[in-house]
Design an enzyme around this catalytic site. Structure first.
Site, PDB file in Angstrom:
ATOM      1  CD  GLU A 267      -2.936  -1.093   0.370  1.00 24.66           C
ATOM      2  OE1 GLU A 267      -3.255  -0.001  -0.122  1.00 24.66           O
ATOM      3  OE2 GLU A 267      -3.480  -2.158   0.058  1.00 24.66           O
ATOM      4  CB  CYS A 301      -1.747   7.047   1.305  1.00 21.54           C
ATOM      5  SG  CYS A 301      -3.163   6.321   2.143  1.00 21.54           S
TER       6      CYS A 301
HETATM    7  P1  NAD Z   1       8.451   4.873   4.662  1.00 19.60           P
HETATM    8  O1  NAD Z   1       8.396   4.112   3.393  1.00 19.60           O
HETATM    9  O2  NAD Z   1       9.571   5.787   4.886  1.00 19.60           O
HETATM   10  O3  NAD Z   1       8.459   3.867   5.928  1.00 19.60           O
HETATM   11  C1  NAD Z   1       7.437   2.916   6.127  1.00 19.60           C
HETATM   12  C2  NAD Z   1       7.969   1.786   6.987  1.00 19.60           C
HETATM   13  O4  NAD Z   1       8.986   1.087   6.265  1.00 19.60           O
HETATM   14  C3  NAD Z   1       8.607   2.234   8.293  1.00 19.60           C
HETATM   15  O5  NAD Z   1       8.280   1.319   9.314  1.00 19.60           O
HETATM   16  C4  NAD Z   1      10.098   2.177   7.964  1.00 19.60           C
HETATM   17  O6  NAD Z   1      10.924   2.010   9.107  1.00 19.60           O
HETATM   18  C5  NAD Z   1      10.154   0.952   7.078  1.00 19.60           C
HETATM   19  N1  NAD Z   1      11.308   0.862   6.186  1.00 19.60           N
HETATM   20  C6  NAD Z   1      12.116   1.859   5.741  1.00 19.60           C
HETATM   21  N2  NAD Z   1      13.075   1.347   4.926  1.00 19.60           N
HETATM   22  C7  NAD Z   1      12.851   0.004   4.849  1.00 19.60           C
HETATM   23  C8  NAD Z   1      13.498  -1.063   4.159  1.00 19.60           C
HETATM   24  N3  NAD Z   1      14.543  -0.873   3.368  1.00 19.60           N
HETATM   25  N4  NAD Z   1      12.990  -2.313   4.293  1.00 19.60           N
HETATM   26  C9  NAD Z   1      11.904  -2.539   5.061  1.00 19.60           C
HETATM   27  N5  NAD Z   1      11.272  -1.568   5.761  1.00 19.60           N
HETATM   28  C10 NAD Z   1      11.733  -0.309   5.648  1.00 19.60           C
HETATM   29  O7  NAD Z   1       7.031   5.610   4.766  1.00 19.60           O
HETATM   30  P2  NAD Z   1       6.543   6.634   5.870  1.00 19.60           P
HETATM   31  O8  NAD Z   1       7.267   7.921   5.657  1.00 19.60           O
HETATM   32  O9  NAD Z   1       6.565   5.984   7.208  1.00 19.60           O
HETATM   33  O10 NAD Z   1       4.991   6.802   5.451  1.00 19.60           O
HETATM   34  C11 NAD Z   1       4.561   7.668   4.482  1.00 19.60           C
HETATM   35  C12 NAD Z   1       4.304   6.943   3.170  1.00 19.60           C
HETATM   36  O11 NAD Z   1       3.357   5.899   3.380  1.00 19.60           O
HETATM   37  C13 NAD Z   1       3.683   7.829   2.124  1.00 19.60           C
HETATM   38  O12 NAD Z   1       4.286   7.604   0.880  1.00 19.60           O
HETATM   39  C14 NAD Z   1       2.219   7.399   2.091  1.00 19.60           C
HETATM   40  O13 NAD Z   1       1.541   7.663   0.902  1.00 19.60           O
HETATM   41  C15 NAD Z   1       2.347   5.947   2.372  1.00 19.60           C
HETATM   42  N6  NAD Z   1       1.080   5.421   2.894  1.00 19.60           N
HETATM   43  C16 NAD Z   1       0.284   4.651   2.052  1.00 19.60           C
HETATM   44  C17 NAD Z   1      -0.936   4.175   2.512  1.00 19.60           C
HETATM   45  C18 NAD Z   1      -1.814   3.322   1.627  1.00 19.60           C
HETATM   46  O14 NAD Z   1      -2.683   2.640   2.169  1.00 19.60           O
HETATM   47  N7  NAD Z   1      -1.636   3.308   0.317  1.00 19.60           N
HETATM   48  C19 NAD Z   1      -1.362   4.476   3.796  1.00 19.60           C
HETATM   49  C20 NAD Z   1      -0.548   5.266   4.605  1.00 19.60           C
HETATM   50  C21 NAD Z   1       0.689   5.719   4.144  1.00 19.60           C
END
Ligand code: NAD
Length: 510
Positions: A267, A301
């Site tokens: 997502e 998002c």
């Molecule tokens: P992010 O991608 O920076 O981090 C998300 C999670 O992934 C965190 O727990 C982070 O520690 C982890 N992570 C980071 N690098 C990783 C790696 N290499 N391997 C595995 N895990 C890793 O996102 P964010 O800044 O926490 O959230 C914002 C983003 O989330 C926005 O792009 C938003 O659109 C998206 N989002 C999407 C939805 C949806 O349902 N489509 C819902 C909410 C947020």
């Protein structure tokens, strides 16, 4: 900024001691193997609100081992749907009981308004209850049409051990869009919340233990994407990764998971358009646009950050949007009247500001806001409600996720042109249309490239309805019966009735 509605510091107290967050592994609360910790500073009040264990690969190893054992020994996967549903309903009741505590922690860590956090926790317990209904009613298929001597069955089986990785913007809601469905299917889990917002996932772990969930069924490892999330993705004992977060990290997860070809559900981000036709109920449309862009400070998002408005009404619509934007209560998230709180980190605030400045340099017109917002009495980071018009679809502000309270306004002349603009995007999460003409709405709904289309509304969600994106907004679906299917594999059982099969090799003919 006297013309904006700024809510300054409330009397609500920040706790003197931070919340202490530990890993949950095999039913025990544990510190990190190397003793490391990290702290989360409230983005609105500037004080340390959480001290969490900082996981490493050894902690992931122990959590995955526990989840694997719990799955393989059938501690959860072989329980009945009735028993799973009973646990899920109990956890839903406990979430309701702890609503205010969870909401308070969520607000301290994320900077979102307390009224919104409470509503999210209520929404989360509703999802747990819905998943409980699926645990009892899910079933496979039978094929009684394969001939008199054959019967075919399709069994639905749990995928296995699932790594669940969540972001900071709706921490409790998003973990609740995944865990109860994984549990309803019979999977076991290792969860990693965002390093910005670990506390409420830890409370969920407490509630799972209180409900009596067997040890190892739900495990939590706290820490950063590297190394915790990366290890949870690459580990060959994990059968599936379900991730919500940025598209960039989503792509990294697909690469890391490819080594073991495990199932991946994603997502990701969005750049969601709302198209406004001249025959729309403009009062409702303006309200929905303002809600869509400022809800969760735009760190959403589903942010309706890209407005495509018919040129005949564009000036009037913009003026109304700017007027209403000024009235939205921005400020202290602990004040119950606040509708928009703080920005998650100072770095993110700078990123938002750069999008606005770059758009202005490229010829766009900043009609409102466009800079940090000072909230009297608070040291955190806040951004002004911002409206940018004259945006072209090739500008980064029109194509990329700004993830802040920033509205980009584009215009169109015909339905064809509007749909072209909607679909001229790397993302495909959601889209909306405002018109009193049902034909316009239906045509739009069928032609917009998006996982969700709203007509004459924005951002309504229900546990029953699937949610997810197309293109670079993700793969797979959450919620609804599709949300359960993600955690199930189909197994075919083909059964012969009687000894009716003609031999492949007939020894008598040899
Ligand atoms: P992010 O991608 O920076 O981090 C998300 C999670 O992934 C965190 O727990 C982070 O520690 C982890 N992570 C980071 N690098 C990783 C790696 N290499 N391997 C595995 N895990 C890793 O996102 P964010 O800044 O926490 O959230 C914002 C983003 O989330 C926005 O792009 C938003 O659109 C998206 N989002 C999407 C939805 C949806 O349902 N489509 C819902 C909410 C947020």
């Amino acid at each position: 900024m006297s013309e904006l509605n700024v809510v300054s510091i409330s009397k609500a107290q920040i706790p003197a001691e931070p919340f202490i967050a530990r890993h949950l592994i095999d039913g025990d609360w544990r510190s990190s193997t190397d003793g490391a910790v990290f702290e989360r500073v409230s983005p609105s009040h500037g004080t340390v609100v959480t001290r969490a264990c900082k996981g490493g690969t050894a902690d992931v190893d122990a959590a995955v081992f526990a989840a694997r054992q719990a799955f393989d020994k059938g501690r959860w996967s072989r329980t009945s749907g009735k028993d799973r549903a009973t646990f899920l309903l109990k956890i839903a009741d406990l979430i309701d009981r702890e609503r205010d505590r969870i909401a308070f922690l969520e607000t301290l860590e994320s900077g979102k308004p307390i009224s919104q956090a409470r509503a999210e926790i209520e929404g989360a317990s509703d999802i747990w209850r819905y998943a409980a209904s699926l645990a009892r009613t899910q079933h496979g298929e039978s094929y009684n049409s394969l001939g008199s001597d054959m019967l075919g069955l399709v069994l639905k089986e749990p995928v296995g051990v699932v790594s669940i990785i969540t972001p900071w913007n709706f921490p409790f809601l998003i973990v609740s869009q995944k865990v109860p469905f994984a549990l309803a299917a019979g999977c076991t889990a290792v969860i990693k919340p965002s390093e910005m917002t670990p506390a409420t996932t830890v409370v969920l772990g407490e509630l799972c233990l209180e409900a009596g969930l067997p040890a190892g069924v739900v495990n939590i490892v706290l820490g950063y994407g590297d190394p915790v999330g990366a290890a949870m993705t690459a580990d060959k004992r994990v059968d599936m990764v379900t991730f919500t977060g940025s598209t960039g990290v989503g792509k990294a997860i697909v690469k890391a998971a490819s080594g073991t070809l495990k199932k991946v559900s994603l997502e990701l981000g969005g750049k969601n358009p709302q198209v406004i036709f001249p025959d729309a109920d403009l009062e409702s449309a303006v309200d929905a646009v303002v809600f869509g862009v400022y809800f969760n400070a735009g760190e959403c998002c589903n942010s309706g950050s890209r407005i495509i408005v018919h040129e005949d009404i564009a000036e009037d619509f913009l003026a109304r949007t700017v007027t209403l934007s000024r009235q939205v209560p921005f400020g202290d998230p602990l004040d119950p009247s606040t509708k928009v709180g703080a920005i998650i980190t100072p770095e993110h605030q700078k990123k938002i500001d750069k999008y606005v400045r770059d758009a202005a340099k490229s010829g766009a017109d900043v009609r409102l806001g466009g800079g940090p917002l000072a909230v009297p009495g608070l040291t955190g980071h806040f951004y002004q409600p911002t409206v940018v018009s004259g945006v072209r679809s090739d500008m980064p502000i029109a194509r990329e996720e700004v993830f802040g309270p920033v509205l980009s306004v584009l215009t169109f002349k015909t339905l064809e042109e509007a749909i072209e603009l909607v679909n001229d995007a790397e993302y495909g999460l959601s889209a909306g249309v405002w018109s009193e003409n049902v034909h316009t709405c239906l045509e739009f709904a069928r032609r917009a490239h998006a996982g969700t289309v709203w007509t004459n509304t924005w951002m309504d969600g229900f546990a029953e309805l699937p949610f997810g994106g197309v293109k670079e907004s993700g793969q797979g679906r959450e919620l609804g019966k599709y949300g359960l299917e993600e955690f199930l594999e189909a197994k075919t059982v083909t059964m012969r009735i009687g000894r009716t099969r003609a031999p492949w090799v007939d020894p008598r003919a040899a």
